[in-house]
Design an enzyme around this catalytic site. Sequence first.
Site, PDB file in Angstrom:
ATOM      1  N   CYS A 147       0.770  -1.331  -0.098  1.00 49.70           N
ATOM      2  CA  CYS A 147      -0.063   0.037  -0.082  1.00 49.70           C
ATOM      3  C   CYS A 147       0.944   1.365   0.093  1.00 49.70           C
ATOM      4  CB  CYS A 147      -1.183   0.030   1.285  1.00 49.70           C
ATOM      5  SG  CYS A 147      -1.851  -1.548   1.270  1.00 49.70           S
TER       6      CYS A 147
ATOM      7  N   HIS B 137      -2.779   7.203   2.500  1.00 49.29           N
ATOM      8  CA  HIS B 137      -3.398   5.765   1.999  1.00 49.29           C
ATOM      9  C   HIS B 137      -4.932   5.686   2.742  1.00 49.29           C
ATOM     10  CE1 HIS B 137      -4.027   1.809   1.223  1.00 49.29           C
ATOM     11  NE2 HIS B 137      -3.797   1.256   2.303  1.00 49.29           N
TER      12      HIS B 137
ATOM     13  N   ASN C 249     -10.349  -0.290   0.129  1.00 53.03           N
ATOM     14  CA  ASN C 249      -8.753  -0.052   0.172  1.00 53.03           C
ATOM     15  C   ASN C 249      -8.181  -0.537  -1.026  1.00 53.03           C
ATOM     16  OD1 ASN C 249      -6.086  -0.357   0.764  1.00 53.03           O
ATOM     17  ND2 ASN C 249      -6.147  -1.280   2.768  1.00 53.03           N
TER      18      ASN C 249
HETATM   19  C1  LIG Z   1     -10.049  -5.335  10.421  1.00 60.79           C
HETATM   20  C2  LIG Z   1     -10.740  -4.530  11.409  1.00 60.79           C
HETATM   21  C3  LIG Z   1     -11.595  -3.756  10.941  1.00 60.79           C
HETATM   22  C4  LIG Z   1     -11.308  -5.288  12.485  1.00 60.79           C
HETATM   23  O1  LIG Z   1     -11.801  -4.638  13.597  1.00 60.79           O
HETATM   24  P1  LIG Z   1     -11.622  -5.002  14.935  1.00 60.79           P
HETATM   25  O2  LIG Z   1     -12.566  -4.105  15.896  1.00 60.79           O
HETATM   26  O3  LIG Z   1     -10.324  -5.097  15.275  1.00 60.79           O
HETATM   27  O4  LIG Z   1     -12.458  -6.551  15.090  1.00 60.79           O
HETATM   28  P2  LIG Z   1     -11.961  -7.912  15.553  1.00 60.79           P
HETATM   29  O5  LIG Z   1     -10.852  -8.472  14.619  1.00 60.79           O
HETATM   30  O6  LIG Z   1     -11.619  -7.676  17.178  1.00 60.79           O
HETATM   31  O7  LIG Z   1     -13.178  -8.626  15.322  1.00 60.79           O
HETATM   32  C5  LIG Z   1     -14.281  -8.346  16.038  1.00 60.79           C
HETATM   33  C6  LIG Z   1     -15.472  -9.457  16.130  1.00 60.79           C
HETATM   34  O8  LIG Z   1     -15.811  -9.063  14.603  1.00 60.79           O
HETATM   35  C7  LIG Z   1     -15.890 -10.219  13.996  1.00 60.79           C
HETATM   36  N1  LIG Z   1     -15.699  -9.762  12.486  1.00 60.79           N
HETATM   37  C8  LIG Z   1     -14.652  -9.828  11.784  1.00 60.79           C
HETATM   38  N2  LIG Z   1     -14.717  -9.558  10.549  1.00 60.79           N
HETATM   39  C9  LIG Z   1     -16.270  -9.222  10.403  1.00 60.79           C
HETATM   40  C10 LIG Z   1     -17.048  -8.876   9.579  1.00 60.79           C
HETATM   41  N3  LIG Z   1     -16.549  -8.610   8.196  1.00 60.79           N
HETATM   42  N4  LIG Z   1     -18.203  -8.808   9.750  1.00 60.79           N
HETATM   43  C11 LIG Z   1     -19.059  -9.153  10.952  1.00 60.79           C
HETATM   44  N5  LIG Z   1     -18.065  -9.678  11.941  1.00 60.79           N
HETATM   45  C12 LIG Z   1     -16.783  -9.708  11.789  1.00 60.79           C
HETATM   46  C13 LIG Z   1     -14.781 -11.039  14.386  1.00 60.79           C
HETATM   47  O9  LIG Z   1     -14.804 -12.661  14.221  1.00 60.79           O
HETATM   48  C14 LIG Z   1     -15.004 -10.883  16.036  1.00 60.79           C
HETATM   49  O10 LIG Z   1     -15.972 -11.603  16.470  1.00 60.79           O
HETATM   50  P3  LIG Z   1     -15.757 -12.236  17.793  1.00 60.79           P
HETATM   51  O11 LIG Z   1     -15.827 -11.100  18.860  1.00 60.79           O
HETATM   52  O12 LIG Z   1     -17.179 -13.090  18.113  1.00 60.79           O
HETATM   53  O13 LIG Z   1     -14.674 -13.116  18.007  1.00 60.79           O
HETATM   54  C15 LIG Z   1      -9.553  -3.626  12.075  1.00 60.79           C
HETATM   55  O14 LIG Z   1      -8.807  -4.476  12.845  1.00 60.79           O
HETATM   56  C16 LIG Z   1      -8.885  -2.986  11.078  1.00 60.79           C
HETATM   57  O15 LIG Z   1      -9.256  -2.100  10.495  1.00 60.79           O
HETATM   58  N6  LIG Z   1      -7.530  -3.035  10.912  1.00 60.79           N
HETATM   59  C17 LIG Z   1      -6.646  -2.589   9.968  1.00 60.79           C
HETATM   60  C18 LIG Z   1      -7.027  -3.279   8.769  1.00 60.79           C
HETATM   61  C19 LIG Z   1      -6.273  -2.477   7.722  1.00 60.79           C
HETATM   62  O16 LIG Z   1      -6.386  -1.207   7.196  1.00 60.79           O
HETATM   63  N7  LIG Z   1      -5.634  -3.166   6.866  1.00 60.79           N
HETATM   64  C20 LIG Z   1      -4.920  -2.815   5.649  1.00 60.79           C
HETATM   65  C21 LIG Z   1      -3.511  -2.036   5.982  1.00 60.79           C
HETATM   66  S1  LIG Z   1      -2.711  -1.282   4.716  1.00 60.79           S
END
Ligand SMILES: CC(C)(COP(=O)(O)OP(=O)(O)OC[C@H]1O[C@@H](n2cnc3c(N)ncnc32)[C@H](O)[C@@H]1OP(=O)(O)O)[C@@H](O)C(=O)NCCC(=O)NCCS
Length: 338
Positions: A123, A265, A295
């Site tokens: 990215c 980004h 993204n």
């Molecule tokens: C990916 C992201 C949105 C997840 O959000 P989060 O608050 O960390 O969520 P978690 O991973 O703790 O998951 C919370 C719950 O949601 C669930 N979950 C994950 N993806 C899901 C989706 N698409 N829809 C519904 N539920 C989802 C998980 O299974 C978890 O359930 P549980 O509590 O029963 O185990 C967040 O971590 C993020 O934005 N990270 C950076 C990602 C990024 O920008 N990547 C590219 C970088 S260049």
Amino acid sequence: MQGTRRSLSRPAGVKITGTGMCIPNKTLTNADLSKMVDTSDEWITQRTGIKTRYIISDGEDTSDLAAGAIKQACENANISPNDLDMVIVASMTQDVICPAMAATVVKKLGAIPCGAYDLNIACTGFVAALNTASCMIESGHYKNIAVCGADALSKITDWKDRRTCVLFGDAAGAAVLSANDDEEVGCLYQGMWSDGERGEVLYVPRTDADIPESEKEAFSGEYNTIQMNGKAVYKFAVNALADCVEDAMNSAGLTSDDIAMVIPHQSNLRMLQTAWKKLGFPIDKVYVNIDRFGNSSAGTVGLCLHELMDQKKIGDGDYVIFVAQGGGLSWGTSLWKL
Ligand SMILES: CC(C)(COP(=O)(O)OP(=O)(O)OC[C@H]1O[C@@H](n2cnc3c(N)ncnc32)[C@H](O)[C@@H]1OP(=O)(O)O)[C@@H](O)C(=O)NCCC(=O)NCCS
């Protein structure tokens, strides 16, 4: 005379003379995704800010997006692709490993025999290409360079993994950089960093051997697809974004009052809001379009730049900061006077 350096005419400045973007026709909304995996529009919107994204169809590839974006950037710069000395395409989803995608793009632009190479730093790619090209033009060896961030992450997405498949879209953004007589314009500050120790919080394993013990449990089960530790990436990205912007402003002796726009980004709206709160930076000076495109990895920053230029929200004389972070882990910044 053999072995002597030809006399170079080093330019006074470097100008972004035209921009372009290209997206596929096919959209994929949060409602569409909720029919594919256990997710919802509410969850995706709240956690990421994304509402819809674009996805390539059969017969379309990343180089088509890159060629479309560069073609438009050349039109807006009032030059022919044949006037380009170099095409640099940043991507982690090249059509094939060899030939370089940039060479395929040059062919699609009808600009043979232009210089061409790919750059892969996930990215952070568009910012890296911008930094590289500005130095190349400043050296006096090249006059017109097209830089492009182009990715079709849909090709390496595990569509059964709701943790990742809701985040990404396919797109390309491009800019033409040209030598300019005005010594005031160009890149005033740039920096690039990486941390391979944390590489496997966002990576694409080919075989079991690529998966470290610590990530085995989180592996989605599908090789050659993006695997991500969301929480670790979130923490890294917030800090990298904030540090980069602060570093760029301090190095150039500028404050947020001087900056017309930060072009970050587009990885996650929540992440951007947290970084900007940390910085105390006015949120209206941070461009966001993740709601419409998701993204698109190396595609995002060029896409934002094009929209801002096209809508005349930024222009001649403005200070802008480009900032990106991603796989590698990698992060980088570029401060310009346009
Ligand atoms: C990916 C992201 C949105 C997840 O959000 P989060 O608050 O960390 O969520 P978690 O991973 O703790 O998951 C919370 C719950 O949601 C669930 N979950 C994950 N993806 C899901 C989706 N698409 N829809 C519904 N539920 C989802 C998980 O299974 C978890 O359930 P549980 O509590 O029963 O185990 C967040 O971590 C993020 O934005 N990270 C950076 C990602 C990024 O920008 N990547 C590219 C970088 S260049």
